[in-house]
Design a protein around this motif. Structure first.
Motif, PDB file in Angstrom:
ATOM      1  N   GLN A 142       1.392   3.270   2.318  1.00 47.32           N
ATOM      2  CA  GLN A 142       2.170   3.347   3.555  1.00 47.32           C
ATOM      3  C   GLN A 142       3.213   2.237   3.625  1.00 47.32           C
ATOM      4  OE1 GLN A 142      -1.191   3.368   3.533  1.00 47.32           O
ATOM      5  NE2 GLN A 142      -1.914   5.146   4.648  1.00 47.32           N
ATOM      6  N   THR A 166       0.856  -1.183   0.000  1.00 48.05           N
ATOM      7  CA  THR A 166       0.000   0.000   0.000  1.00 48.05           C
ATOM      8  C   THR A 166       0.894   1.235   0.000  1.00 48.05           C
ATOM      9  OG1 THR A 166      -0.033  -0.056   2.397  1.00 48.05           O
ATOM     10  CG2 THR A 166      -1.829  -1.155   1.278  1.00 48.05           C
ATOM     11  N   LYS A 189       2.542  -0.766   4.285  1.00 49.20           N
ATOM     12  CA  LYS A 189       2.137  -1.750   5.293  1.00 49.20           C
ATOM     13  C   LYS A 189       0.790  -2.350   4.911  1.00 49.20           C
ATOM     14  CE  LYS A 189       4.390  -0.334   9.538  1.00 49.20           C
ATOM     15  NZ  LYS A 189       4.160   0.246  10.852  1.00 49.20           N
ATOM     16  N   ALA A 190       0.322  -3.257   5.745  1.00 51.11           N
ATOM     17  CA  ALA A 190      -1.011  -3.834   5.595  1.00 51.11           C
ATOM     18  C   ALA A 190      -1.292  -4.257   4.158  1.00 51.11           C
ATOM     19  CB  ALA A 190      -2.085  -2.860   6.070  1.00 51.11           C
ATOM     20  N   SER A 191      -0.376  -5.008   3.594  1.00 54.97           N
ATOM     21  CA  SER A 191      -0.566  -5.419   2.214  1.00 54.97           C
ATOM     22  C   SER A 191      -1.114  -6.829   2.149  1.00 54.97           C
ATOM     23  CB  SER A 191       0.767  -5.360   1.479  1.00 54.97           C
ATOM     24  OG  SER A 191       1.678  -6.223   2.098  1.00 54.97           O
TER      25      SER A 191
END
Lengths: 139, 116
Positions: free
Chosen positions: A58, A56, A60-62
């Motif tokens: 950022q 993403t 993170k949180a992919s």
């Protein structure tokens, strides 16, 4: 909030499992194939799965997609059978048959179709989640 | 008197977003259930709630963590299919719950606006 990526992940998963099923079909079809020389003999095809990470903004949180990075030939020993009457027999009377393990292929086929169904179910669930979101605020 | 929509809707839009992001991550785990060497990941709901409660703006910057498997597998893959499916299923139920709360908030606001 992006549902698009879930569809991509599940779609890539379905694609990977389809390729796996294709190799299983090919292996099973060629299971009993004999060859004139060991070099020409059919060797079982195996897909190699690797993970592709979606980043993403950022970083993170992919999510993690799956990809078939290669299809390799199995290096299991060929099935040499003593059949001196066979037209493909060598001087010692041996015929080189493919190295496909039918039982293994059948198990692989079941695992692949189960995995495919899992991905379909993931996609269905994501769709109903999105549908709920679209109806937000309806009376 | 203006209605602050963010305050009126409360925590639910944030949790809804978190649930979508988490289902993305769990979908990735399920897709890679048989990829050798793949490490299952998850988002930490507790960390997000702690951040929200302490008044921090969480945004979309969720903490990811690797799962500790119950049993090691020969190909170093840490996805445990049954558990992962259960988590995916529970996560989407939690999503529905947040959605329902949001809907209730909206219908409450609607009643207030219409005065009925």
């Amino acid at each position: 909030m992006s549902f698009g990526e879930i569809y991509n992940i599940a779609g890539a998963g379905m694609h990977a499992q389809t390729i796996r099923l294709n190799t299983v079909a090919s292996n099973l079809a060629n299971a009993g194939a004999a060859a004139e020389t060991p070099e020409q003999a059919y060797r079982a095809l195996k897909p190699v799965f690797t993970t592709v990470y979606n980043e993403t903004q950022q970083g993170k949180a992919s999510g993690a997609q799956i990809e078939v990075s290669a299809i390799v030939e199995s290096d299991a020993p060929l099935d040499l059978r003593y059949e001196p009457d066979h037209p493909f027999a060598n001087e010692q009377g041996y015929v080189a048959y493919s190295n496909v393990n039918t039982v293994e292929e059948m198990a692989d086929m079941m695992a692949a179709s189960r995995s495919f169904e899992t991905n379909v179910e993931v996609m269905n669930r994501a769709r109903s989640m999105q549908q709920g979101l679209l109806q937000l605020g309806n009376k | 008197m203006a209605i602050n929509l963010d305050a009126a809707l409360g925590i639910h839009p944030q949790t809804l977003d978190f649930r979508v992001e988490r289902s993305k991550m769990l979908a990735g785990n399920l897709a890679n259930a048989e990829t050798p060497g793949y490490k299952a990941q998850d988002l930490d709901f507790k960390a997000v709630m702690t951040q929200i409660n302490s008044g921090m703006d969480v945004g979309r910057d969720y903490q990811t963590a690797y799962r500790v498997p119950y049993e090691a597998s020969a190909d170093q893959n840490t996805v445990e299919l049954g558990k992962e499916q259960a988590r995916y299923s529970q996560n989407s139920m939690d999503y529905q719950t947040s959605l329902t709360f949001l809907n209730m908030k909206i219908s409450g606001l609607r009643s207030a606006i219409e005065g009925q």
